[in-house]
Write a protein that holds these residues in place. Structure first.
Motif, short mmCIF file in Angstrom:
data_model
loop_
_atom_site.label_atom_id
_atom_site.label_comp_id
_atom_site.label_asym_id
_atom_site.label_seq_id
_atom_site.Cartn_x
_atom_site.Cartn_y
_atom_site.Cartn_z
N VAL A 1 0.84 -1.20 0.00
CA VAL A 1 0.00 0.00 0.00
C VAL A 1 0.88 1.25 0.00
N ASP A 2 1.93 1.25 0.80
CA ASP A 2 2.85 2.40 0.82
C ASP A 2 3.52 2.57 -0.54
N ALA A 3 3.85 1.45 -1.19
CA ALA A 3 4.46 1.52 -2.52
C ALA A 3 3.49 2.14 -3.52
N ILE A 4 2.21 1.80 -3.42
CA ILE A 4 1.20 2.41 -4.29
C ILE A 4 1.14 3.92 -4.07
N ASN A 5 1.10 4.31 -2.82
CA ASN A 5 1.00 5.74 -2.51
C ASN A 5 2.24 6.51 -2.94
N MET A 6 3.39 5.85 -2.95
CA MET A 6 4.64 6.50 -3.33
C MET A 6 4.79 6.57 -4.85
N ILE A 7 4.50 5.45 -5.54
CA ILE A 7 4.73 5.36 -6.99
C ILE A 7 3.53 5.89 -7.78
N LYS A 8 2.32 5.75 -7.20
CA LYS A 8 1.07 6.14 -7.85
C LYS A 8 0.91 5.49 -9.24
N PRO A 9 0.92 4.15 -9.26
CA PRO A 9 0.77 3.46 -10.55
C PRO A 9 -0.66 3.53 -11.06
N GLN A 10 -0.80 3.46 -12.38
CA GLN A 10 -2.13 3.35 -12.98
C GLN A 10 -2.66 1.91 -12.91
N GLY A 11 -1.72 0.95 -12.80
CA GLY A 11 -2.14 -0.44 -12.77
C GLY A 11 -1.29 -1.28 -11.83
N ILE A 12 -1.90 -2.30 -11.22
CA ILE A 12 -1.18 -3.30 -10.45
C ILE A 12 -1.43 -4.66 -11.09
N VAL A 13 -0.38 -5.47 -11.15
CA VAL A 13 -0.43 -6.77 -11.81
C VAL A 13 0.05 -7.82 -10.82
N GLY A 14 -0.80 -8.80 -10.54
CA GLY A 14 -0.46 -9.84 -9.59
C GLY A 14 0.05 -11.09 -10.28
N VAL A 15 1.30 -11.42 -10.04
CA VAL A 15 1.89 -12.67 -10.54
C VAL A 15 2.68 -13.33 -9.41
#
Length: 491
Positions: free
Chosen positions: A307-321
């Motif tokens: 979650v912190d990585a999302i808030n820092m990078i602000k990606p348009q997409g997340i991909v789960g592999v």
């Protein structure tokens, strides 16, 4: 046939019924699959094939394909010569070490090559007699299998290092000698073997790794589809991957190559793709990274919270592999929704039990904003008066079409750019009405037509790049449709 399948209690019984049918009456088997692909693909491949591989030794009925044990080193060509068909064009091969998200299943992994090649035919019309499933038995480190008296493989630990590499080399050399026009598809090898094997052979023979390149192709197709909904440009996107193995780096690299085709430098493109694994954000200060991860290790402070990585990078997409279920939890989806009007949520891990989130969770937690696709199928979701149709970002949209294109052109190589062409071809077939429901892949009910169209696009590129070993036909798509296998009885 449909009635008999409906009478069975569960999908594993239906899988066994269909495998028995394939052994007894191949024409009828493919007629059934092609009559309703959306229904039958999940039975002969994911998610049902995962359970079949786990129980392979206990449900074994009849042999499909070839098993090549490392104890036969020096005699691989001799064993290959036992296969009755002398014109083999497609080999799907595994060593069973990383089957789907289920781990080391040894020779039980043979269910994957069998299922993949069935889809080559059912989804893209590759004649089944040209296909050969192979398992390389180099042992297993699964202690349950080693102690199981019914286990069908070598009951010894996995061979590593130079002996393993030499066995792979002997296999490739034997295939090139026996079947010089064949294409080898590597399937479900552990990362530390998959990446160097692909690097070693991709510029020497016609070959590709579906977990790396096929997964990347279908993910990129989903991104192209998602951008048709959001109205944004590929070069303006940033992606964060949950998982940092060969699938993640394969997708990230293909996205990067596609961004380069739209004007970015490769360094700029890779900087828009970030990885996150069990040790946190993949960044340049980490000392535990493999070589194939380093191009995506960017300058950043350490971060151990997704979650912190999302808030820092602000990606348009997340991909789960990641192959770890439920990692895209409510705080993750809410964080993505807070920084995006239409967040791209792709939990691609297979089988369904390993998915990072469900379609219902993604739509509910994003308040209907998510552009969603998953690796395994989910049913439509009703939320706040709207029905969303989740797409399945299954490699089945890519690898069968790639096979048919290679067959139609007798291609010398399979290149990264061919997967970008395939991704664009898949995405362009989704109509506006489907996009309005959130669907970003062609409906599986129409997958044969979709695959043949994609194959034609790839074939055009193969001819343009002078990678074909046959003359170009006047109408490539008509030529491919004419070549496609049809499940009819002949006199």
């Amino acid at each position: 046939m449909h009635t008999q399948l409906d009478m069975l209690d569960n999908d594993l019984q239906r899988y066994l019924f269909l495998m028995d049918l394939q052994s007894r009456n191949q024409t009828l088997f493919y007629a059934v699959l092609m009559s309703d692909p959306a229904r039958f693909m999940p039975l002969v491949y994911t998610p049902t094939v995962g359970e079949a591989c786990q129980k392979f030794d206990h449900i074994f009925r009849s042999a499909h394909g070839l098993y090549l044990p490392i104890t036969a080193k020096g005699r691989v060509k001799e064993l290959l010569a036992n296969w009755p068909q002398k014109d083999v064009r497609f080999i799907v091969v595994t060593d069973g070490e990383r089957i789907l998200g289920l781990g080391d299943l040894g020779v039980g992994g043979m269910g994957i090559p069998i299922g993949k090649l069935a889809l080559y035919t059912a989804v893209a019309g590759v004649p089944p007699e040209l296909t050969l499933p192979i398992t390389l038995d180099v042992g297993t480190n699964n202690h349950t299998l080693l102690e199981d008296p019914l286990y069908l493989g070598l009951q010894q630990p996995r061979v590593r290092g130079e002996e393993y590499d030499a066995f792979i080399e002997e296999f490739v050399d034997a295939v090139q000698t026996m079947y010089p026009s064949s294409c080898i598809q590597w399937e479900d090898f552990a990362n530390f073997n998959a990446v160097p094997i692909l690097a070693r052979y991709k510029d020497k023979i016609c070959t590709y790794n579906d977990d790396i390149q096929g997964t990347a192709g279908v993910a990129l197709a989903g991104i192209y589809g998602a951008l048709r909904i959001s109205g944004q440009k590929l070069t303006d996107q940033t992606f964060l991957f949950m998982g940092a193995g060969s699938a993640a780096t394969g997708i990230a690299e293909l996205i990067s190559q596609a961004m380069v085709m739209e004007g970015l430098t490769i360094e700029q493109a890779r900087a828009r793709n970030w990885l996150f694994d069990i040790n946190g954000l993949v960044e340049s200060s980490r000392t535990d990274l493999a070589d194939f991860q380093k191009p995506f290790a960017h300058d950043s402070k350490p971060c151990n919270s997704f979650v912190d990585a999302i808030n820092m990078i602000k990606p348009q997409g997340i991909v789960g592999v990641s192959t770890v279920p439920k990692l895209f939890n409510q705080p993750v989806i809410e964080a993505m929704s807070a920084v995006n009007e239409r967040p791209i949520i792709f939990p691609y891990s297979n089988p369904t039990s390993r998915s990072e989130c469900t379609a219902e969770e993604a739509y509910k937690w994003s308040r209907g904003k998510a552009i969603f696709a998953s690796g395994s199928p989910f049913q439509p979701v009703s939320y706040m008066g709207q029905t969303f149709v989740p797409g399945q970002g299954n490699n089945v949209y890519i690898f069968p079409a790639m096979g048919m294109a290679v067959l139609a052109t007798d291609a010398r190589r399979v290149t990264e750019q061919m997967f970008i062409v395939a991704a664009k071809a898949v995405a362009e077939q989704v109509n506006q009405a489907e996009l309005d429901t959130g669907l970003i892949y062609p409906p599986q009910s129409q997958i044969l037509d979709a695959s043949l169209h994609t194959a034609a696009r790839i074939a055009e590129y193969i001819f343009e790049q002078d990678l074909a070993r046959v003359e170009k036909p006047a109408d490539i798509e008509a030529h491919i449709r004419n070549m496609a296998y049809k499940p009819v009885y002949t006199n």
